[in-house]
Design a protein around this motif. Sequence first.
Motif, PDB file in Angstrom:
ATOM      1  N   SER A 458      18.547  38.660  24.451  1.00  0.00           N
ATOM      2  CA  SER A 458      17.105  38.566  24.225  1.00  0.00           C
ATOM      3  C   SER A 458      16.314  39.048  25.432  1.00  0.00           C
ATOM      4  CB  SER A 458      16.716  37.120  23.900  1.00  0.00           C
ATOM      5  OG  SER A 458      16.986  36.257  24.978  1.00  0.00           O
ATOM      6  N   THR A 459      16.811  38.790  26.637  1.00  0.00           N
ATOM      7  CA  THR A 459      16.089  39.159  27.852  1.00  0.00           C
ATOM      8  C   THR A 459      15.921  40.663  27.969  1.00  0.00           C
ATOM      9  OG1 THR A 459      16.916  37.194  28.994  1.00  0.00           O
ATOM     10  CG2 THR A 459      16.054  38.971  30.358  1.00  0.00           C
ATOM     11  N   ILE A 460      16.984  41.409  27.746  1.00  0.00           N
ATOM     12  CA  ILE A 460      16.895  42.865  27.908  1.00  0.00           C
ATOM     13  C   ILE A 460      16.058  43.488  26.807  1.00  0.00           C
ATOM     14  CG2 ILE A 460      18.968  43.497  26.597  1.00  0.00           C
ATOM     15  CD1 ILE A 460      17.693  45.023  29.922  1.00  0.00           C
ATOM     16  N   SER A 461      16.062  42.900  25.625  1.00  0.00           N
ATOM     17  CA  SER A 461      15.219  43.398  24.547  1.00  0.00           C
ATOM     18  C   SER A 461      13.745  43.251  24.909  1.00  0.00           C
ATOM     19  CB  SER A 461      15.522  42.642  23.249  1.00  0.00           C
ATOM     20  OG  SER A 461      14.629  43.012  22.230  1.00  0.00           O
ATOM     21  N   ASP A 462      13.382  42.091  25.455  1.00  0.00           N
ATOM     22  CA  ASP A 462      11.999  41.875  25.886  1.00  0.00           C
ATOM     23  C   ASP A 462      11.630  42.829  27.020  1.00  0.00           C
ATOM     24  OD1 ASP A 462      11.838  39.841  24.045  1.00  0.00           O
ATOM     25  OD2 ASP A 462      12.203  38.237  25.494  1.00  0.00           O
ATOM     26  N   LEU A 463      12.573  43.080  27.924  1.00  0.00           N
ATOM     27  CA  LEU A 463      12.304  43.959  29.059  1.00  0.00           C
ATOM     28  C   LEU A 463      12.029  45.387  28.598  1.00  0.00           C
ATOM     29  CD1 LEU A 463      12.126  44.441  32.084  1.00  0.00           C
ATOM     30  CD2 LEU A 463      14.610  44.731  32.143  1.00  0.00           C
ATOM     31  N   MET A 464      12.789  45.879  27.613  1.00  0.00           N
ATOM     32  CA  MET A 464      12.562  47.232  27.120  1.00  0.00           C
ATOM     33  C   MET A 464      11.218  47.339  26.399  1.00  0.00           C
ATOM     34  SD  MET A 464      14.761  49.398  28.051  1.00  0.00           S
ATOM     35  CE  MET A 464      16.305  49.324  28.968  1.00  0.00           C
ATOM     36  N   GLN A 465      10.842  46.283  25.679  1.00  0.00           N
ATOM     37  CA  GLN A 465       9.510  46.269  25.075  1.00  0.00           C
ATOM     38  C   GLN A 465       8.445  46.394  26.165  1.00  0.00           C
ATOM     39  OE1 GLN A 465       8.411  46.177  21.947  1.00  0.00           O
ATOM     40  NE2 GLN A 465       9.868  45.109  20.623  1.00  0.00           N
ATOM     41  N   ASP A 466       8.634  45.669  27.268  1.00  0.00           N
ATOM     42  CA  ASP A 466       7.665  45.709  28.358  1.00  0.00           C
ATOM     43  C   ASP A 466       7.674  47.066  29.062  1.00  0.00           C
ATOM     44  OD1 ASP A 466       6.772  43.142  27.904  1.00  0.00           O
ATOM     45  OD2 ASP A 466       8.271  42.230  29.204  1.00  0.00           O
TER      46      ASP A 466
END
Length: 666
Positions: A458-466
């Motif tokens: 979940s963390t890396i998915s949020d980071l790519m969105q950002d």
Amino acid sequence: MEIEEKLERMEEGKKVGEPELSTEEIFEAKEVPTWGSQLTVRSIFVSGILGFAFTFIVMKLTLTTGIVPSLNVAAGLLGFFLIKSWTYVLSKMGISSKPFTRQENTIIQTCVVAASGIAFSCGYANYALGMTKIVADQGPAIANTVKNVHALHLPWMYGFLFAVSFVGLFSILPLRKIMIIDFKLTYPSGTATAYLINSFHTPKGAKLAKAQLKTLFKWFTGSFIWAFFQWFFTASKGCGFASFPTFGMICPYSITLSMLFGSILSWGLMWPLVAQQKGKWYSSLRKIIHIPTNSLSGLRGYKVFVAIAMILGDGLFHFVVVLSKTLYNMKKKFSDKGVIGTSETVMSYDDQRRTEYFLKDQIPHWVALLGYVLLAGASVVGVPFIFPSLKVYHIMIIYIIAPVLAFCNSYGCRLTDWSLASNYGKLAIFIFGAWVGLNNGGIIAGLAACGVMMSIVSTISDLMQDFKTGYLTLSSPKSMFVSQVIGTFLGVIYSPVVYWYFFYKSYPDLGQPGTPYPAPYGALYRGIALIAVQGISSLPKNCLKLSIGFFALAILLNIIKEVLVHRKSNAHKYVPSAMAMAVPFYLGGYFTIDMCVGSLYRFWMERNNKDEADAFVPAVASGLICGDSLWGMPASILSLANVKPPICMKFLSRAQNAKVDVFLQG
């Protein structure tokens, strides 16, 4: 003033037929601050305040319905408001301030969302709560053993979060250029947030932002006051207005209608029919043999396992479809000679400028690799101390396969705008729960493995969105990454203390059905672990047949929807979501009334003025959610201080009311 002049030219161009100015042409005269200048003291301070508030909001939502809508709009809006207020107050004191840029606004939004994201991935409403005795007591005694119960305590809660929360940030960091620039992945939420922030920082956008903020605070105040008013009537369990149509969350129509359909199907049809089989399908001697009323061996077992079957069916389908689409699109991208590494591709002015700044401040690959190895190594050593049933080699295997799954999830978000991190977590429950076995603490092992997997994916998915948001606002990847790290750190600090003092200690019945905080996914995740370690022997009579039927129904609904989408038919909008249907199957249908009231308000707004609805409905929704959720903070403090509401108000059926009258007359 130069931006205003460009906007005037753009309006004049519309009148005389000249081409409109692009976003980056409008901002061309504005100097882009260096990555270090984008990270200001005021932005971190504001992020800290909003991060705490949003952690509380997300925590409350996960403990009630388990559904958390996107709060990016609220984070961007409130960040804009607080910094503008900051600079305004200082200007009145004769103190000059640095201009508030869209890059700084992006940094705040990123940090706040990262902090509140930990409130979801920490698992205190799902996998971590599923380890506790209060949830274990709701299941069979054979699984309620010392090795399969793990009490919540602040020391290990902090230790676990520090061990697993930062690893995901480094897992596929070197692939950011490929995903954002080469593949040009959309990331709808990140793109929408970027457009919102860009609009805030133009003169017309600033005016709209002020109007949106006024709307947000108006509804926030009303929601907070109403929640405060309701508190006076909740002196005992089942008292108050909690089950009545008050404000409600405003979600997509498909989610609301799916929940309504699930409520009608389950509580209006299914459970009354199953209840008629009491004594045949499940024991009618509950009180005599002292079986808990919430035991999974009774009616509640059907509710839990049918809901689990629908969630697993929906999750499995999306996992297979998204993975297949990801592999197909990647193959197509690499086989297309004009996509990667060619100089023939013509880039627009905006793309050229955005690419230039996105590639300007690079994070070396060795930093990402070294960070992942060191943090994963610390987690491999530390997690088994917290959960002895998980061995070192179990954690090592998770960290070996996690980057691949993290990439798939991050790429899949481009296709569905929906992170499937929880599905990867459920997969980990099955694999490691079955591997360890019931007698060796397999339930705790599976739930803990779920936590490790979810934190990474979940963390890396949020980071790519950002990163997508940063690309579209000319925010430096380096400042975005540092902001994400700071936000994650704040989330790790905030989440345990918010949960522990404002919920766990304030509400001893947390996690039980029918309470203010039923935390539905706690029992559901433990139920998944129970199936993994014990198999179908844990299910009541005919529960397996019903579960298989609804598992198949979930897949069938998704197939129908995919076919309609492929044929570009608008009918796909009317196919219910199995995941949304499953929640009221277990939790009940009371909160769907709130949801429907919110959707009716949104429908009325759109009928009157679609553009105005698009601009202000998210602000209304954010205000309602924030106001109702933040009342939980003073309510928890009152509970800890043993200050109880003075009145109990209940709504009874005619038959129940007659019994009360007879009792009072006697």
